[in-house]
Motif scaffolding. Structure first.
Motif, PDB file in Angstrom:
ATOM      1  N   ARG A 341       0.639  -0.861   0.104  1.00  0.00           N
ATOM      2  CA  ARG A 341       0.287   0.074  -0.473  1.00  0.00           C
ATOM      3  C   ARG A 341       0.991   1.287   0.495  1.00  0.00           C
ATOM      4  O   ARG A 341       0.517   2.496   0.016  1.00  0.00           O
ATOM      5  CB  ARG A 341      -0.904   0.405   1.338  1.00  0.00           C
ATOM      6  CG  ARG A 341      -2.392  -1.134   1.038  1.00  0.00           C
ATOM      7  CD  ARG A 341      -3.152  -1.079   2.091  1.00  0.00           C
ATOM      8  NE  ARG A 341      -3.223   0.226   2.899  1.00  0.00           N
ATOM      9  CZ  ARG A 341      -4.279   0.321   4.060  1.00  0.00           C
ATOM     10  NH1 ARG A 341      -4.948  -1.693   4.181  1.00  0.00           N
ATOM     11  NH2 ARG A 341      -4.991   0.565   4.533  1.00  0.00           N
ATOM     12  N   GLY A 342       2.165   1.499  -0.023  1.00  0.00           N
ATOM     13  CA  GLY A 342       3.220   2.301   0.300  1.00  0.00           C
ATOM     14  C   GLY A 342       3.025   2.995   1.280  1.00  0.00           C
ATOM     15  O   GLY A 342       3.874   3.776   1.173  1.00  0.00           O
ATOM     16  N   GLU A 343       2.925   2.255   2.639  1.00  0.00           N
ATOM     17  CA  GLU A 343       3.016   3.206   3.750  1.00  0.00           C
ATOM     18  C   GLU A 343       4.472   2.544   4.147  1.00  0.00           C
ATOM     19  O   GLU A 343       4.564   1.142   4.959  1.00  0.00           O
ATOM     20  CB  GLU A 343       1.562   1.978   4.776  1.00  0.00           C
ATOM     21  CG  GLU A 343       0.442   2.712   4.242  1.00  0.00           C
ATOM     22  CD  GLU A 343      -0.542   1.810   4.586  1.00  0.00           C
ATOM     23  OE1 GLU A 343      -1.624   2.300   4.114  1.00  0.00           O
ATOM     24  OE2 GLU A 343      -0.874   0.830   5.084  1.00  0.00           O
ATOM     25  N   LEU A 344       5.278   2.709   3.388  1.00  0.00           N
ATOM     26  CA  LEU A 344       7.048   2.089   4.125  1.00  0.00           C
ATOM     27  C   LEU A 344       7.569   2.995   5.738  1.00  0.00           C
ATOM     28  O   LEU A 344       7.993   1.494   6.676  1.00  0.00           O
ATOM     29  CB  LEU A 344       7.601   3.585   3.862  1.00  0.00           C
ATOM     30  CG  LEU A 344       7.192   3.234   1.630  1.00  0.00           C
ATOM     31  CD1 LEU A 344       9.178   4.190   0.693  1.00  0.00           C
ATOM     32  CD2 LEU A 344       7.500   1.971   0.857  1.00  0.00           C
ATOM     33  N   ASP A 345       6.573   3.640   6.409  1.00  0.00           N
ATOM     34  CA  ASP A 345       7.213   3.865   7.454  1.00  0.00           C
ATOM     35  C   ASP A 345       6.486   2.416   8.811  1.00  0.00           C
ATOM     36  O   ASP A 345       7.030   1.897   9.478  1.00  0.00           O
ATOM     37  CB  ASP A 345       6.490   5.494   8.091  1.00  0.00           C
ATOM     38  CG  ASP A 345       7.495   6.481   8.182  1.00  0.00           C
ATOM     39  OD1 ASP A 345       8.636   6.396   7.248  1.00  0.00           O
ATOM     40  OD2 ASP A 345       6.788   7.123   7.789  1.00  0.00           O
ATOM     41  N   GLN A 346       5.024   2.285   8.467  1.00  0.00           N
ATOM     42  CA  GLN A 346       4.717   1.132   8.772  1.00  0.00           C
ATOM     43  C   GLN A 346       5.149  -0.160   9.047  1.00  0.00           C
ATOM     44  O   GLN A 346       5.486  -0.458   9.084  1.00  0.00           O
ATOM     45  CB  GLN A 346       3.071   1.005   9.135  1.00  0.00           C
ATOM     46  CG  GLN A 346       1.805   2.345   9.608  1.00  0.00           C
ATOM     47  CD  GLN A 346       2.058   3.866   7.631  1.00  0.00           C
ATOM     48  OE1 GLN A 346       2.982   4.101   7.151  1.00  0.00           O
ATOM     49  NE2 GLN A 346       1.217   3.740   7.942  1.00  0.00           N
ATOM     50  N   ALA A 347       5.745  -0.223   7.165  1.00  0.00           N
ATOM     51  CA  ALA A 347       6.429  -1.359   6.839  1.00  0.00           C
ATOM     52  C   ALA A 347       7.601  -1.542   7.297  1.00  0.00           C
ATOM     53  O   ALA A 347       8.169  -2.409   7.900  1.00  0.00           O
ATOM     54  CB  ALA A 347       6.210  -1.780   5.162  1.00  0.00           C
ATOM     55  N   ARG A 348       8.373  -0.851   8.349  1.00  0.00           N
ATOM     56  CA  ARG A 348       9.112  -0.485   8.211  1.00  0.00           C
ATOM     57  C   ARG A 348       9.429  -1.201  10.002  1.00  0.00           C
ATOM     58  O   ARG A 348      10.421  -1.770  10.278  1.00  0.00           O
ATOM     59  CB  ARG A 348      10.383   0.592   8.099  1.00  0.00           C
ATOM     60  CG  ARG A 348      10.887   1.153   6.672  1.00  0.00           C
ATOM     61  CD  ARG A 348      11.665   1.908   6.328  1.00  0.00           C
ATOM     62  NE  ARG A 348      11.455   1.959   5.778  1.00  0.00           N
ATOM     63  CZ  ARG A 348      11.455   3.469   4.640  1.00  0.00           C
ATOM     64  NH1 ARG A 348      10.485   4.379   5.400  1.00  0.00           N
ATOM     65  NH2 ARG A 348      12.185   3.734   3.165  1.00  0.00           N
TER      66      ARG A 348
END
Length: 377
Positions: A341-348
């Protein structure tokens, strides 16, 4: 030449320096006296290049640290077997095995349960020696058990313990040992005339094939497991096998997405609504609605379905905290879902939590997945 040490070290992505650091940390935690870092650097180089044999003292440290057996560490073709005795010794062992089925099966099952609990909370790598000793005792008892009535309870106990040992080996990155343990579990299940343990061993063995890059063969194996005396399998085992099929189909690619969804639906229908987590006759399996929610989230994440997010967070919020290694999988799935979903902060954020859980349990399998996700972020 101790190529097994080099292979085990590289399976974890460790340099020689990292191995030295882990050896010293392990020794300090257990108040063990070992050589200095400079000396260990020389030892490791000599061990790996065949110029020095690994002593029993250091082998005892390296085995639980790396999650390998003595044979794998030293790259021995086979473990040393005791010399055969005469008829008197043979009859003594036969008599001993006869008594095992009557008095020792319950303690053996209890030992398997203890190892299973330790495994899910702390990981498999530190349990190699204990598990090997446990399996050896049961294999020895089964070898000298004569009559079917004596063999069956020992074989059933061995089937459950071997399946656990196989999963531990797979988690530690010892793929060949995992495969051989599953073969042992299948043979023991056949000796025990247990369709439950046989089907479960086949279903878990399919994951070895999937990890090895043969997802279609893995799907065929788990489907064959479901056909193995289907009328004699418990409802919870049937649900577990259907969920495993769903995960393996999802891993096989988009061409099997509909098969994955159908298998998930079948797992939900088959799962007993009894509030229990395990069947009394199938203690190897943990599966209730909470576990199935986590499984569904994993499958949907693999399929790129946005609804995976809700399932995974629901699973995370209701998870049993003792399933530490499983939490690494949930955080990996959430990393993948947020990344899609392009939510990189949450992914990291979830990737870091996955890394911590994988490191805490020493899971080579989840560490590899974390590294793959790290490369994408």
């Amino acid at each position: 030449m101790a190529t097994g040490l080099r292979a085990a070290r590289k399976a974890r992505g460790w340099s020689q320096e990292r191995l030295i650091h882990e050896m010293r940390r392990y020794a300090e935690q257990r108040l063990l006296d070992i050589a200095s870092s400079a000396s260990l650097k020389v030892y490791i180089s000599e061990w790996e290049n065949g110029r020095r044999a690994i002593s029993d003292r250091y082998a005892a440290l390296l085995r639980p640290l790396l999650g390998v057996t003595n044979a794998e560490l030293r790259d021995d073709a086979r473990e040393t077997q005791p010399a055969p005795g005469g008829y008197e010794e043979l009859l003594s062992r036969i008599d001993t095995s006869s008594s095992v089925s009557k008095s020792m099966v319950a303690p053996l099952l209890a030992q398997t349960e203890l190892l299973r609990t330790m495994d899910r909370q702390m990981g498999a790598v530190g349990l190699v020696d204990q598990m090997n000793g446990h399996l050896t005792a049961m294999e020895d008892a089964l070898t000298f058990a004569v009559l079917p009535g004596t063999r069956r309870p020992i074989a059933a106990a061995l089937a459950g313990a071997s399946t656990l040992a196989a999963w531990q080996a797979l988690d530690a990155g010892a793929v060949e040992r995992a495969w051989r343990r599953y073969e042992l579990a299948k043979k023991a299940a056949q000796d025990a005339e247990s369709s439950l343990y046989l089907a479960h061993a086949m279903g878990e063995q399919a994951y070895v094939l999937a990890d090895a890059g043969r997802p279609l063969l893995a799907v065929e194996l788990v489907r064959d497991a479901q056909r193995t005396q289907a009328g004699r399998q418990s409802p919870r085992l049937c649900a577990w096998l259907a969920a495993a099929e769903a995960e393996l189909c999802a891993a096989a690619g988009v061409n099997m997405a509909s098969d994955a969804r159908a298998a998930l639906d079948r797992a939900e229908i088959l799962l007993p609504d009894d509030g229990e987590v395990r069947d009394p006759d199938m203690l190897s399996i943990f599966l209730d609605t909470g576990h199935l929610t986590r499984w569904r989230g994993n499958v949907l994440a693999k399929l790129g379905d946005e609804s995976a997010m809700d399932e995974l967070y629901a699973s995370l919020n209701s998870a049993d905290p003792s399933f530490v290694r499983a939490s690494a999988g949930v955080h990996c799935d959430l990393t993948q879902a947020h990344f899609a979903r392009g939510e990189l902060d949450q992914a990291r954020n979830h990737l870091q939590k996955a890394r911590l859980a994988a490191n805490r349990t020493g899971s080579a399998r989840y560490r590899q997945r974390v590294e793959l996700l790290t490369g994408r972020l």
